[in-house]
Write an enzyme that holds these catalytic residues in place. Structure first.
Site, PDB file in Angstrom:
ATOM      1  N   SER A 268      48.115 -15.496  92.521  1.00 14.53           N
ATOM      2  CA  SER A 268      48.541 -15.747  91.620  1.00 14.53           C
ATOM      3  C   SER A 268      49.329 -16.844  91.269  1.00 14.53           C
ATOM      4  CB  SER A 268      48.128 -14.848  90.791  1.00 14.53           C
ATOM      5  OG  SER A 268      47.923 -16.285  89.405  1.00 14.53           O
TER       6      SER A 268
ATOM      7  N   TYR B 269      53.356 -11.026  84.462  1.00 15.52           N
ATOM      8  CA  TYR B 269      52.684 -11.441  85.388  1.00 15.52           C
ATOM      9  C   TYR B 269      52.601 -11.933  86.352  1.00 15.52           C
ATOM     10  CZ  TYR B 269      48.345 -12.145  87.378  1.00 15.52           C
ATOM     11  OH  TYR B 269      46.961 -12.650  88.051  1.00 15.52           O
TER      12      TYR B 269
END
Length: 321
Positions: A160, A186
């Site tokens: 990501s 994350y």
């Protein structure tokens, strides 16, 4: 090397089917984790339509069975096989690899992800995002190495642009001594996934096996179930009036294009440790590129990748079978 393209909303974005047009995967095997919805479903569907013998590894077997039946009906192909795996459990990952046995594997796509939940720890003592996004792909890719070597296959780990939000913290991978911020965590797990691709490829390229990290881009899926509207505004993913700065989100089929490209593109033969974006090798981030575009240089640092492997490998290998 790709060039930064600015506003991708203006581009005619390819889908996974576009990437696979003219490619015949008959006789090749593929495993896709987290394929019961979203990008993973689109990846599995496209690979199956191109002739691959696809296995979807999912936590919810009933949902996986429905997806497999839907793929078979929509694509007029044999239904993908289904394997149960809970990536929060290293024992479950070991069970999946054991059931796979000695079957060869051409393509392993570590697609399943977890984003921004409250702080939780697994039975193995791992922070949950690190477990799903880094430790489980690490373990599964290592356990299936001989299967992949048999076909000189490719491994893909889905990352990501959020890796830009974090700095590598080898002293506290599981948030035991520092405050937990769910989006930094994350990003940290995805930074670790990027570095995994670097070191995995260094260790195994001489066996004909590579791993690359990919970002699908912004796709509206249930991965974002823990993200509030306020979170999205704060991170710049959406404007306060609800509009999207990039124009629109990608569809799952568009998000699946880069992971599939990583798995099949001839120009990536023998190339690993890369970060791929929009079906191209991402440029290293520098101004005036907006945050979240390209790849942070820290994601490609071979020395950091080796240190991360040396810290993480004992943690993974010591987990119970």
């Amino acid at each position: 090397m790709s060039q930064w393209k600015g506003d991708v909303s203006a581009a005619d974005l390819p889908t996974a089917d576009d990437v696979l047009r003219g490619i015949d995967l008959t006789g090749r095997t593929a495993m896709v984790t987290g394929a019961s919805s979203g990008v993973g479903l689109a990846i599995a569907s496209a690979l199956a339509a191109a002739g691959a013998d696809v296995t979807i590894a999912v936590r919810n077997v009933a949902a996986g069975a429905r997806v497999a039946a839907d793929i078979a009906a929509a694509r007029d192909v044999a239904a993908p096989a289904i394997e149960a795996v809970d990536l929060l459990s290293m024992a479950s990952v070991r069970g999946l690899a054991a059931r796979w046995g000695n079957r060869p594997l051409d393509i392993l796509i570590n697609n399943a992800g977890l984003m921004a939940p409250p702080l939780t720890r697994t039975q193995d003592g791992f922070e949950s995002q690190m477990a799903v996004n880094f430790f489980a792909p690490f373990l599964l890719s290592e356990l299936l190495l001989s299967n992949i070597v048999a076909r000189k296959g490719r491994v893909v780990v889905v990352s990501s642009g959020s890796h830009h939000l974090a700095e590598l913290r080898l002293d506290d991978l599981n948030y035991e001594r520092r405050d937990y911020e769910k989006f930094e965590a994350y990003g940290h797990s995805k930074l670790c996934a990027n570095l995994l691709a670097v070191e995995y490829s260094r260790r195994h390229m001489d066996k004909g096996v590579t791993m690359n990290a990919v970002t699908p881009g912004g796709v509206a899926t249930n991965l974002g179930r823990h993200v509030t509207f306020e979170d999205a505004v704060r991170l710049g993913w959406v404007s306060a009036d609800g509009t999207l700065p990039q124009g629109r989100m990608k569809t799952p089929e568009e998000g699946a294009a880069t992971p599939v490209w990583a798995a099949v593109a001839p120009e990536l033969e023998g190339r690993g440790g890369l970060y791929l974006e929009d079906c191209a090798i991402a440029p290293v981030w520098s101004p005036p590129m907006p945050s979240g575009w390209g790849v942070a240089a820290a994601s490609l640092d071979p020395a950091a990748a080796r240190r991360l492997w040396d810290v993480a490998e004992p943690l993974i290998m010591e987990t119970a079978a």
